[in-house]
Design an enzyme around this catalytic site. Structure first.
Site, PDB file in Angstrom:
ATOM      1  N   VAL A  87       0.869  -1.168   0.000  1.00  0.00           N
ATOM      2  CA  VAL A  87       0.000   0.000   0.000  1.00  0.00           C
ATOM      3  C   VAL A  87       0.911   1.224   0.000  1.00  0.00           C
ATOM      4  O   VAL A  87       1.954   1.223   0.659  1.00  0.00           O
ATOM      5  CB  VAL A  87      -0.925   0.024   1.240  1.00  0.00           C
ATOM      6  N   CYS A  88       0.509   2.248  -0.765  1.00  0.00           N
ATOM      7  CA  CYS A  88       1.200   3.535  -0.725  1.00  0.00           C
ATOM      8  C   CYS A  88       2.659   3.332  -1.140  1.00  0.00           C
ATOM      9  O   CYS A  88       2.937   2.532  -2.043  1.00  0.00           O
ATOM     10  CB  CYS A  88       1.046   4.105   0.692  1.00  0.00           C
ATOM     11  N   SER A  89       3.595   4.005  -0.482  1.00  0.00           N
ATOM     12  CA  SER A  89       5.000   3.882  -0.863  1.00  0.00           C
ATOM     13  C   SER A  89       5.612   2.572  -0.389  1.00  0.00           C
ATOM     14  O   SER A  89       6.824   2.368  -0.538  1.00  0.00           O
ATOM     15  CB  SER A  89       5.794   5.082  -0.343  1.00  0.00           C
TER      16      SER A  89
END
Lengths: 228, 228
Positions: free
Chosen positions: B103-105
Site C-alpha cells: 500500500v502507498c510507498s
C-alpha cells in the site's frame, strides 16, 4: 481556527475496540498543526483490538484535559459500558473538551456516559436504533454535527468525520491538504457500503450476525445508563 | 476461493510507518474466514508509527511462511530500506507467499527487496515516479493487479486494495459483507484526494513538502537496490 494550541486529542479506547474506527481519524488529526494525539484506555498499557492488533495506551486518569475526545466503537463496547471507571473518565474529559466526538457505535458509549442527552448523533447503521435508549436522536448520515459534538457513522465514516473536524479546527485548506496527502479519493470495488445499496442476500447475512449480538448490547447499554 | 486455510496474512511494518496504510487493510482482512493476521517488524516488540501511535509486533524472522505479505508505506521507509535484515525477511516471506502486496510507498520497499522487477505497481501519487528505479512500471490507479501481486495507491487506497484482495481470496459476497460491516460508502467532505482534483494552491503546498523529502528517499532507494 478558534482553538488554542497545542491541540490535545484523546482517543479513549478499550479491549475489543474496532481499530479502524480510531486509526482512520488518528491518521487525519495527528497532521493538524501542533496536534498532540493520545491513545488512552481505562487501565493504560497494552490494549488488544478486535482482530488482534495491539496498541500501547496511556491511562485516561493521567490526562488532565483535552480539546477533542473521540470514542470509537466495537464489540468490546459491552465491557467498556460495564466499566464505571472508564465511563467516569470519558465523562470527565468530555465535560472539559471543546469537541466531544465518536465514530461508529462509540456514540453508544458517549450515551452511556450521559453525554448525548437531547443530542443528534450518528452511529453504525446496525446499532443506530439504540441511540434513543440514551435520550439521543439517531441520524442516518455519515457525519453529524450537533453544536460542538461531531459523530461519524460506521467504521470508515471516521475518515469523513475527521476531515470535517479538521476543517472546523484548522480551516478547509488544511483539511484538503491532509486529504491529498492521504490520497482520499475512494473507489470502493463494490457498492455494498450501506444497507440501502447492498445485495439483499448480503444484507440479510450481515443483519443476522448483528441481530445475534443485539440483546447483549442492549442489556449492557440499559445497565450502564441506569447506573450513570 | 483458491486459498488453503488458515490464511496467514503478514503486515511487515517498521518505525515511521504510515499506520493507516496497514490498519485499513488489517480491518478488512482479519474478517476473512480463518484469517490469521500478524503484525511484524524486523526486531519485533513495540513499533512507533508516524504520528506516535505504537503497536505490538512479532519478529519477522519468527514467521516461517505466509499466504499474504503486505508492505505499508511511510516516512520511515528510508530507514527500512537501509536495513538489509528487514529487506531479507521481506524477500524471504514474499518469495514464499501466494500474494505479494503493498500500500502507498510500500511498493518502493518491495522494489528495494527486488520483488518488483518487470511488474506493474501502484504507489502514492507523490512517490510513484520512483518505481522505475526498481525496474517496476508505475500505474496511476488506485488498485493495481499484476498476476498475484496486488498494490494500492496512497494511504486510504489500502481499503480499496484490501476489499479487492478479499474478493479474490474468498469471493465477492464475502468482500461485500465486509464492506457493509465497515459501512464503506465514503463521502469525502472535499474533492481533494487526488492531484488532478485538488485546488492548485493546496497541491502546490503539498508538492513542496514532498519535494523536500524526495532526495533523501531517492538516495535510500538507490542504495538499497544496489546492495540487493
Amino acid at each position: 481556527m478558534n482553538e488554542p494550541l497545542p491541540l490535545v486529542v484523546v482517543f479513549a479506547i478499550y479491549p475489543g475496540v474496532t481499530q479502524l474506527d480510531f486509526t482512520g481519524p488518528y491518521e487525519v488529526l495527528h497532521r493538524l498543526k501542533h496536534a498532540k494525539v493520545i491513545t488512552a484506555s481505562g487501565k493504560g498499557g497494552l490494549v488488544e483490538a478486535e482482530g488482534g492488533l495491539t496498541f500501547v495506551t496511556e491511562r485516561l486518569s493521567d490526562i488532565p484535559r483535552c480539546d477533542v475526545i473521540c470514542i470509537p466503537g466495537g464489540a468490546g463496547q459491552v465491557h467498556a459500558m460495564a466499566d464505571p471507571a472508564y465511563l467516569d473518565e470519558v465523562r470527565r474529559l468530555g465535560q472539559g473538551a471543546r469537541y466531544v466526538t465518536s465514530v461508529c457505535s462509540g456514540s453508544l458509549i458517549l450515551g452511556a456516559a450521559g453525554l448525548l442527552r437531547g443530542k443528534r448523533s450518528a452511529c453504525h447503521w446496525g446499532w443506530r436504533e439504540m441511540l434513543p435508549l440514551f435520550g439521543a436522536e439517531p441520524v442516518a448520515e455519515r457525519v453529524v454535527r450537533d453544536g460542538d459534538q461531531f459523530s461519524g457513522g460506521g467504521v470508515t465514516a471516521g475518515i469523513d468525520f475527521a476531515l470535517t473536524l479538521a476543517a472546523e479546527i484548522e480551516g478547509e485548506s488544511a483539511a484538503k491538504a491532509i486529504q491529498l496527502m492521504l490520497e482520499y479519493a475512494p473507489e470502493p470495488p463494490f457498492d455494498s457500503g450501506a444497507p440501502e445499496t447492498a445485495d439483499p442476500e448480503v444484507l440479510a447475512a450481515v443483519r443476522k450476525r448483528l441481530d445475534a449480538m443485539l440483546p447483549q448490547r442492549r442489556a449492557a447499554a440499559m445497565k450502564a445508563f441506569e447506573s450513570a
